[in-house]
Scaffold this active site. Structure first.
Site, PDB file in Angstrom:
ATOM      1  CG  ASP A  15      74.736  -5.470 100.140  1.00  0.00           C
ATOM      2  OD1 ASP A  15      75.898  -5.038 100.191  1.00  0.00           O
ATOM      3  OD2 ASP A  15      74.451  -6.596  99.674  1.00  0.00           O
TER       4      ASP A  15
ATOM      5  CG  ASN B 219      79.681  -8.926  89.001  1.00  0.00           C
ATOM      6  OD1 ASN B 219      79.342  -8.170  88.091  1.00  0.00           O
ATOM      7  ND2 ASN B 219      80.129  -8.480  90.150  1.00  0.00           N
TER       8      ASN B 219
ATOM      9  CG  HIS C 279      83.332  -8.047  86.284  1.00  0.00           C
ATOM     10  ND1 HIS C 279      83.025  -7.849  87.613  1.00  0.00           N
ATOM     11  CD2 HIS C 279      84.183  -9.095  86.247  1.00  0.00           C
ATOM     12  CE1 HIS C 279      83.675  -8.739  88.356  1.00  0.00           C
ATOM     13  NE2 HIS C 279      84.386  -9.501  87.550  1.00  0.00           N
TER      14      HIS C 279
ATOM     15  CG  ASP D  35      80.700  -2.386  85.598  1.00  0.00           C
ATOM     16  OD1 ASP D  35      80.799  -2.718  86.793  1.00  0.00           O
ATOM     17  OD2 ASP D  35      81.671  -2.302  84.822  1.00  0.00           O
TER      18      ASP D  35
ATOM     19  CD  GLU E 161      78.051  -6.313  96.524  1.00  0.00           C
ATOM     20  OE1 GLU E 161      77.995  -7.411  97.087  1.00  0.00           O
ATOM     21  OE2 GLU E 161      79.103  -5.859  96.052  1.00  0.00           O
TER      22      GLU E 161
END
Length: 321
Positions: free
Chosen positions: A197, A205, A210, A214, A240
């Site tokens: 994680d 973010n 975003h 990404d 994630e």
């Protein structure tokens, strides 16, 4: 009164013996008249035989069956290895004789079927034939050209891959995990699971938007893939969070592999729109030797250790407790 000459080439040449430079219209017209259409033949596409899996496990998977002998069974030396309890170690084979394909049963315990009829010795496979091996494994036999085969493979890839990162998706991973653990339990071999994680991903973010998030996910996935072995199974588990199955690895080896992954992530920042984004990852490890030998038990143990890594300060590996 001045007489105006015709703009057409033939009339102009007939009225004067002096060569005249063609107008722009004349040049375009003459060029068009002199053009000759040339047809360039496309290379011929050779047909080939494929098996397209139609049962729930690996639905849509494409296997090339174009050779002269494709042996199917549970044994690792088979041309097509299917790890299913209903499949015999040496179950069936597909052979080509001239331009015709046949399936032969190799004395399987649970039978080979073509269009619902059990094969005693051999049966012909026509385009569209339904082939069943044992009680659960089913294929459609098809004859396709290169373009059709490529489309079939692309459709399968899009059904099992995460669109953003290119790694396997959760549904495919869980299907594979069930089969891999069944194999490990039958052969009393080990396997380990890692749940990874990304730390403070919400902050990424919030800070970079975003698109930045990404970019981090893509870089992270590419970094992990470089460290893992070919036989390991890597998937995006959600958001994630990612998951890895390590075949034939006990908990100590899993902890070492997880530490290599953790260091690789630290050393591989994401470059996004001229900005550097540094990331860390927390990892929880579990193996079949830790107790439970089911998929649920393995995931629960790895998940518990992942949260222990988070609570201990993040950017670390937990493989016990």
């Amino acid at each position: 009164m001045t007489t105006t000459s015709s703009v057409f080439p033939a009339a102009s040449m007939a009225q004067s013996s002096t060569p005249q430079t063609p107008t722009r219209f004349e040049q375009r017209t003459l060029t068009t008249v002199n053009m000759t259409a040339v047809t360039i033949p496309l290379p011929a596409q050779r047909d080939r035989a494929v098996l397209v899996r139609t049962d729930e496990t690996h639905a849509g998977q494409v296997i090339l069956a174009d050779g002269v002998d494709l042996r199917i069974g549970r044994h690792p030396t088979s041309s097509l290895v299917i790890d299913d309890e209903g499949i015999s170690r040496s179950h069936a084979r597909i052979v080509r004789k001239g331009s015709t394909y046949f399936v032969e049963d190799l004395g399987s315990a649970n039978g080979t079927y073509v269009n619902g009829v059990r094969v005693e010795i051999a049966a012909e496979l026509a385009d569209g034939s339904l082939l069943q091996l044992g009680p659960r494994v089913r294929f459609r036999f098809s004859v396709v050209d290169e373009h059709q085969e490529r489309i079939l493979r692309q459709l399968y890839e899009s059904s099992v891959r995460d669109a953003l990162t290119g790694v396997f998706n959760r549904a495919y991973f869980l299907e594979r995990l069930s089969g891999e653990l069944a194999y490990s339990n039958r052969h009393t071999s080990d396997a380990s699971l890692l749940i990874l994680d990304l730390d403070h991903f919400k902050k990424v973010n919030d800070t970079y938007g975003h698109p930045g998030g990404d970019a981090v996910l893509r870089t992270f996935a590419a970094t992990v893939r470089k460290v893992l072995r070919v036989e390991d199974i890597f998937a995006r588990y959600g958001g994630e969070e990612f998951i890895v199955l390590l075949r034939g690895i006990a908990i100590d080896g899993a902890a070492r592999a997880a530490e290599r992954l953790r260091r690789a992530v630290v050393l591989t920042p994401t470059e996004h729109e001229g900005q550097r984004i540094d990331c860390t990852v927390s990892i929880g490890c579990a193996s079949l030797g830790c107790g439970g030998r089911t998929a649920q038990a393995l995931i629960a143990t790895a998940d518990r250790r992942l949260y222990a890594a988070k609570h201990a300060g993040r950017d670390r590996v937990v493989s016990a407790g």
